[in-house]
Design a protein around this motif. Structure first.
Motif, short mmCIF file in Angstrom:
data_model
loop_
_atom_site.label_atom_id
_atom_site.label_comp_id
_atom_site.label_asym_id
_atom_site.label_seq_id
_atom_site.Cartn_x
_atom_site.Cartn_y
_atom_site.Cartn_z
N PRO A 88 9.14 -29.04 40.92
CA PRO A 88 8.77 -27.92 41.45
C PRO A 88 7.29 -27.80 40.33
O PRO A 88 7.13 -27.48 39.45
N GLN A 89 6.35 -26.77 41.52
CA GLN A 89 5.39 -26.36 41.36
C GLN A 89 5.31 -25.54 40.06
O GLN A 89 4.27 -25.44 38.40
N ASN A 90 5.74 -24.57 40.11
CA ASN A 90 6.23 -23.51 38.92
C ASN A 90 6.47 -23.76 38.14
O ASN A 90 6.58 -23.16 37.05
N LEU A 91 7.54 -25.18 37.98
CA LEU A 91 7.61 -25.21 36.12
C LEU A 91 6.59 -26.59 35.70
O LEU A 91 6.89 -26.89 34.87
N ALA A 92 5.66 -26.87 36.01
CA ALA A 92 4.22 -27.42 35.31
C ALA A 92 3.92 -27.64 34.07
O ALA A 92 3.83 -26.31 33.93
N SER A 93 3.68 -28.53 33.54
CA SER A 93 3.18 -28.23 32.10
C SER A 93 1.94 -29.37 32.73
O SER A 93 1.88 -30.11 33.42
N CYS A 94 1.59 -29.95 31.43
CA CYS A 94 0.42 -30.97 30.92
C CYS A 94 0.93 -32.64 31.15
O CYS A 94 0.46 -32.99 31.72
N HIS A 95 2.10 -33.35 30.80
CA HIS A 95 2.54 -33.73 30.27
C HIS A 95 3.64 -33.81 31.33
O HIS A 95 4.80 -32.79 31.28
N THR A 96 4.68 -35.11 32.60
CA THR A 96 5.94 -35.19 32.84
C THR A 96 6.27 -36.70 32.44
O THR A 96 5.82 -37.77 31.87
N THR A 97 7.45 -36.77 32.11
CA THR A 97 8.25 -37.62 31.35
C THR A 97 9.87 -38.33 32.18
O THR A 97 10.06 -36.94 32.73
N ILE A 98 9.76 -39.32 32.35
CA ILE A 98 11.00 -40.23 32.83
C ILE A 98 12.11 -40.61 31.61
O ILE A 98 11.62 -41.46 30.95
N ALA A 99 13.17 -40.49 32.18
CA ALA A 99 14.10 -40.93 30.86
C ALA A 99 15.43 -40.77 31.51
O ALA A 99 16.11 -40.00 32.01
N ASN A 100 16.07 -41.95 31.77
CA ASN A 100 17.66 -42.16 32.41
C ASN A 100 17.38 -41.90 33.68
O ASN A 100 18.80 -41.08 33.92
N GLY A 101 16.34 -41.80 34.84
CA GLY A 101 16.49 -40.79 35.44
C GLY A 101 16.07 -39.76 35.81
O GLY A 101 15.77 -39.38 36.85
N TYR A 102 15.51 -39.30 34.79
CA TYR A 102 16.00 -37.81 34.22
C TYR A 102 13.75 -37.21 34.39
O TYR A 102 13.72 -38.13 33.62
N VAL A 103 13.54 -36.18 34.93
CA VAL A 103 11.91 -36.09 34.63
C VAL A 103 12.52 -34.73 33.76
O VAL A 103 12.91 -33.77 33.39
N ILE A 104 11.77 -34.58 32.51
CA ILE A 104 11.58 -34.03 31.54
C ILE A 104 9.58 -33.42 31.84
O ILE A 104 9.10 -34.23 30.77
N GLU A 105 9.51 -32.67 32.06
CA GLU A 105 8.45 -32.17 31.91
C GLU A 105 8.21 -30.92 30.94
O GLU A 105 8.71 -30.11 30.64
N GLY A 106 6.51 -31.19 30.08
CA GLY A 106 6.61 -30.26 29.40
C GLY A 106 6.91 -30.50 27.70
O GLY A 106 7.31 -31.50 27.43
N HIS A 107 6.86 -29.37 26.16
CA HIS A 107 6.48 -29.48 25.47
C HIS A 107 8.13 -28.76 24.91
O HIS A 107 8.85 -28.16 24.63
N ILE A 108 9.29 -29.77 25.70
CA ILE A 108 10.55 -29.39 25.47
C ILE A 108 10.76 -30.71 23.73
O ILE A 108 10.71 -31.45 23.34
N PRO A 109 11.37 -29.51 22.84
CA PRO A 109 12.56 -29.81 22.17
C PRO A 109 13.44 -31.49 21.75
O PRO A 109 13.77 -31.32 23.10
N ALA A 110 12.77 -32.46 21.09
CA ALA A 110 13.66 -33.54 21.34
C ALA A 110 15.53 -33.40 21.56
O ALA A 110 16.18 -34.31 21.95
N ALA A 111 15.79 -32.45 20.50
CA ALA A 111 17.03 -32.28 20.31
C ALA A 111 17.30 -31.47 22.09
O ALA A 111 18.70 -32.28 22.82
N ASP A 112 16.89 -31.13 23.15
CA ASP A 112 17.46 -30.56 24.34
C ASP A 112 17.14 -31.97 25.03
O ASP A 112 17.94 -32.06 25.58
N VAL A 113 16.21 -32.85 24.65
CA VAL A 113 16.32 -34.46 25.45
C VAL A 113 17.33 -34.83 25.07
O VAL A 113 18.73 -35.42 26.30
N GLN A 114 17.50 -34.79 23.95
CA GLN A 114 18.80 -35.84 23.00
C GLN A 114 20.30 -34.98 24.38
O GLN A 114 21.12 -35.69 24.44
N ARG A 115 20.46 -33.41 23.65
CA ARG A 115 21.55 -33.06 24.83
C ARG A 115 21.03 -33.23 26.27
O ARG A 115 22.41 -33.71 27.01
N LEU A 116 20.72 -33.20 27.58
CA LEU A 116 20.04 -33.72 28.51
C LEU A 116 20.67 -35.23 28.92
O LEU A 116 21.69 -34.95 29.65
N LEU A 117 20.71 -36.01 27.28
CA LEU A 117 20.75 -37.33 27.75
C LEU A 117 21.98 -37.78 27.45
O LEU A 117 22.82 -38.63 27.93
#
Length: 134
Positions: free
Chosen positions: A57-86
């Protein structure tokens, strides 16, 4: 529940799409590597096309876009949050930190942390708070 202070059993590879001129994206990649993630760094001139391809969604955009295990991970997210998602594998399309909040991973500035929210989002654009940081 993941053990945020210990080694994660997650062996996810992150594919990070970023502009060649973005320094904070490189710092975020370093943050993720330090947390134990394998990172594939994909430099591209057309970040808009990447974001559209993955349904961000355009309103959630940041500078970089990451893909992991089928999920979109957008912007400056802490590693702990990415680990929790996965680890939790919720039924969402991804998580995002809109903009570039000061104090988020890759955007550090001394001890100052601008309060920010990591949002989850669905394929239909519904959003909810995933994590709060301050």
């Amino acid at each position: 529940m993941a053990n945020p202070g210990g080694q994660s059993a997650i062996a996810a590879e992150l594919t990070v799409f970023r502009s060649p001129t973005c320094g904070c994206c490189s710092l975020w990649i370093d943050h993720m590597k330090e947390a134990g993630f394998t990172v594939r760094d994909e430099v591209t001139e057309d970040m808009t096309a990447i974001k559209q391809e993955y349904g961000l969604p355009q309103n959630l955009a940041s500078c970089h876009t990451t893909i992991a295990n089928g999920y979109v991970i957008e912007g400056h997210i802490p590693a702990a949050d990415v680990q929790r998602l996965l680890t939790e594998k919720p039924d969402i399309a991804g998580i995002a930190v809109p903009g570039m909040p000061i104090g988020s991973p890759g955007m550090e500035s001394g001890n100052y942390v601008e309060p920010y929210t990591v949002f989850s989002f669905t394929d239909t654009g519904e959003t909810a708070a995933f994590a709060e940081h301050s």
